[in-house]
Design a protein around this motif. Structure first.
Motif, PDB file in Angstrom:
ATOM      1  N   ILE A  90      25.129  60.483  28.505  1.00 24.04           N
ATOM      2  CA  ILE A  90      26.370  59.778  28.183  1.00 24.04           C
ATOM      3  C   ILE A  90      26.823  59.001  29.412  1.00 24.04           C
ATOM      4  O   ILE A  90      26.612  59.429  30.556  1.00 24.04           O
ATOM      5  N   GLU A  91      27.424  57.833  29.174  1.00 23.70           N
ATOM      6  CA  GLU A  91      28.022  57.030  30.229  1.00 23.70           C
ATOM      7  C   GLU A  91      29.475  56.760  29.878  1.00 23.70           C
ATOM      8  O   GLU A  91      29.778  56.356  28.744  1.00 23.70           O
ATOM      9  N   LEU A  92      30.346  56.973  30.861  1.00 21.31           N
ATOM     10  CA  LEU A  92      31.780  56.761  30.662  1.00 21.31           C
ATOM     11  C   LEU A  92      32.283  55.812  31.740  1.00 21.31           C
ATOM     12  O   LEU A  92      31.848  55.880  32.895  1.00 21.31           O
ATOM     13  N   GLN A  93      33.228  54.970  31.381  1.00 19.45           N
ATOM     14  CA  GLN A  93      33.669  53.901  32.271  1.00 19.45           C
ATOM     15  C   GLN A  93      35.182  53.868  32.425  1.00 19.45           C
ATOM     16  O   GLN A  93      35.925  54.016  31.457  1.00 19.45           O
ATOM     17  N   LEU A  94      35.614  53.655  33.679  1.00 21.11           N
ATOM     18  CA  LEU A  94      37.007  53.373  33.994  1.00 21.11           C
ATOM     19  C   LEU A  94      37.058  52.040  34.718  1.00 21.11           C
ATOM     20  O   LEU A  94      36.337  51.840  35.705  1.00 21.11           O
ATOM     21  N   VAL A  95      37.908  51.128  34.234  1.00 18.73           N
ATOM     22  CA  VAL A  95      38.055  49.803  34.839  1.00 18.73           C
ATOM     23  C   VAL A  95      39.470  49.668  35.391  1.00 18.73           C
ATOM     24  O   VAL A  95      40.435  50.146  34.786  1.00 18.73           O
ATOM     25  N   SER A  96      39.589  49.042  36.534  1.00 20.92           N
ATOM     26  CA  SER A  96      40.904  48.837  37.144  1.00 20.92           C
ATOM     27  C   SER A  96      41.843  48.148  36.176  1.00 20.92           C
ATOM     28  O   SER A  96      41.443  47.321  35.359  1.00 20.92           O
ATOM     29  N   ASN A  97      43.124  48.516  36.261  1.00 23.34           N
ATOM     30  CA  ASN A  97      44.147  47.965  35.366  1.00 23.34           C
ATOM     31  C   ASN A  97      45.481  47.952  36.111  1.00 23.34           C
ATOM     32  O   ASN A  97      45.537  48.269  37.308  1.00 23.34           O
ATOM     33  N   ASP A  98      46.526  47.605  35.415  1.00 25.59           N
ATOM     34  CA  ASP A  98      47.835  47.513  36.071  1.00 25.59           C
ATOM     35  C   ASP A  98      48.264  48.843  36.661  1.00 25.59           C
ATOM     36  O   ASP A  98      48.883  48.885  37.742  1.00 25.59           O
ATOM     37  N   GLN A  99      47.947  49.932  35.969  1.00 24.75           N
ATOM     38  CA  GLN A  99      48.325  51.252  36.482  1.00 24.75           C
ATOM     39  C   GLN A  99      47.587  51.577  37.770  1.00 24.75           C
ATOM     40  O   GLN A  99      48.190  52.023  38.748  1.00 24.75           O
ATOM     41  N   THR A 100      46.271  51.344  37.796  1.00 25.61           N
ATOM     42  CA  THR A 100      45.514  51.644  39.009  1.00 25.61           C
ATOM     43  C   THR A 100      45.905  50.710  40.146  1.00 25.61           C
ATOM     44  O   THR A 100      45.949  51.115  41.307  1.00 25.61           O
TER      45      THR A 100
END
Length: 291
Positions: A90-100
């Motif tokens: 499995i591959e899971l992704q987090l992308v930068s956003n306003d919160q980060t």
């Protein structure tokens, strides 16, 4: 949301919140990963990003601006997107956003890949710089394992030890909790196993400097043939930790460390910090083999 991968030897539950391993069950019926009992510590195996450990006074500066961030960063508390899944990976992704961006002023992509290979769970933490400037970060893992593994009364916590394949003398980082004190480094010889006891962790984690090498540790019992082996690749630091009197122990591969007590607060000067150029990536890799 809980996602599951499995093969004939292992079944692994992974929470999309934090891309965290929540459970590893062997075909032998053993539950290897800590249950997350909040009486001691409510997590299982968090991913640490974009810092490892604690910032001094929970803040740092970059480009003359001050940013606040809690211990071990924010990734462990954020929802990841599943971008690929098969029976055994499995591959899971987090992308930068306003919160980060309110805590960490860089554009990034964080992809965590888990893959089962026989009795082994291989983990790749891929850090991508999607910004137009140099990106500063630390990354690590914090897997906790039940002790004792057997629940039939045949074992106790003190039957377990941590053995090291990479024998020799290492620098052991001392802490003025929760910060590192790099003026107070001691030598530790790892030719013999470290026998576990609750008292071992009363002064916080035991952390050594590995200096970007492959490093293998094995957690096992003196009275059974079950345990777990962790191999970290190009690892900067290694930690062993448990909460006070808790029935688990963590084996932690780190590419970063807590702030030094004498830090100037600038992220680019932070001890153990990594940096990558725009459109480049950094891979933190470790394997867990269960037996």
């Amino acid at each position: 949301m809980i996602k599951t991968i499995s093969n004939e030897y292992l079944k692994v539950n992974i929470n999309t919140r934090g891309a965290e391993i929540n459970r590893v069950t062997g075909a032998n019926g053993i539950e290897y990963i800590w249950s997350g009992d909040k009486k001691y510590w409510g997590r299982h195996a968090p991913i640490l990003f974009p810092i490892v450990g604690r910032l001094k006074d929970n803040h740092y500066t970059y480009d003359s601006k001050t940013f606040e961030m809690g211990q071990h960063g924010f990734a462990r508390d954020m929802e990841f997107e599943v971008i690929n899944q098969n029976n055994d990976s499995i591959e899971l992704q987090l992308v930068s956003n306003d919160q980060t961006k309110s805590m960490y002023p860089f554009n990034f992509k964080l992809i965590v890949r888990y893959e089962l290979i026989d009795h082994k769970l291989s983990t790749n933490i891929n850090v991508y710089n999607t910004d137009d400037k140099e990106m500063y970060f630390s990354v690590g893992a914090h897997p906790a394992f039940n002790l004792p593994l057997l629940k039939d009364g045949s074992e106790k916590y003190e039957d377990y030890s941590v053995k090291f394949d990479n024998k020799g003398v290492y620098d052991q980082i001392q802490f003025d909790v929760p910060y590192a004190n790099l003026e107070s480094i001691e030598k530790i010889e790892l030719d013999q196993p470290i026998q576990l006891s609750p008292e071992l962790f009363y002064d916080d984690a035991k952390v050594i400097e590995i200096k970007n090498r492959e490093f293998t540790t094995t957690l096992s019992s003196d009275v059974s043939n079950h345990g777990v082996t962790m191999t970290g690749y190009n690892t900067e630091y290694g930690g062993i930790w448990s909460a006070k009197d808790a029935p688990f122990v963590c084996l932690e591969p780190w590419w970063g460390i807590a702030d030094d007590i004498h830090t100037d607060g600038k992220i680019e000067h932070k001890v153990g910090i990594n940096n990558i150029s725009p459109n480049k990536k950094f891979v933190a890799k470790f394997d867990l083999s269960f037996f």
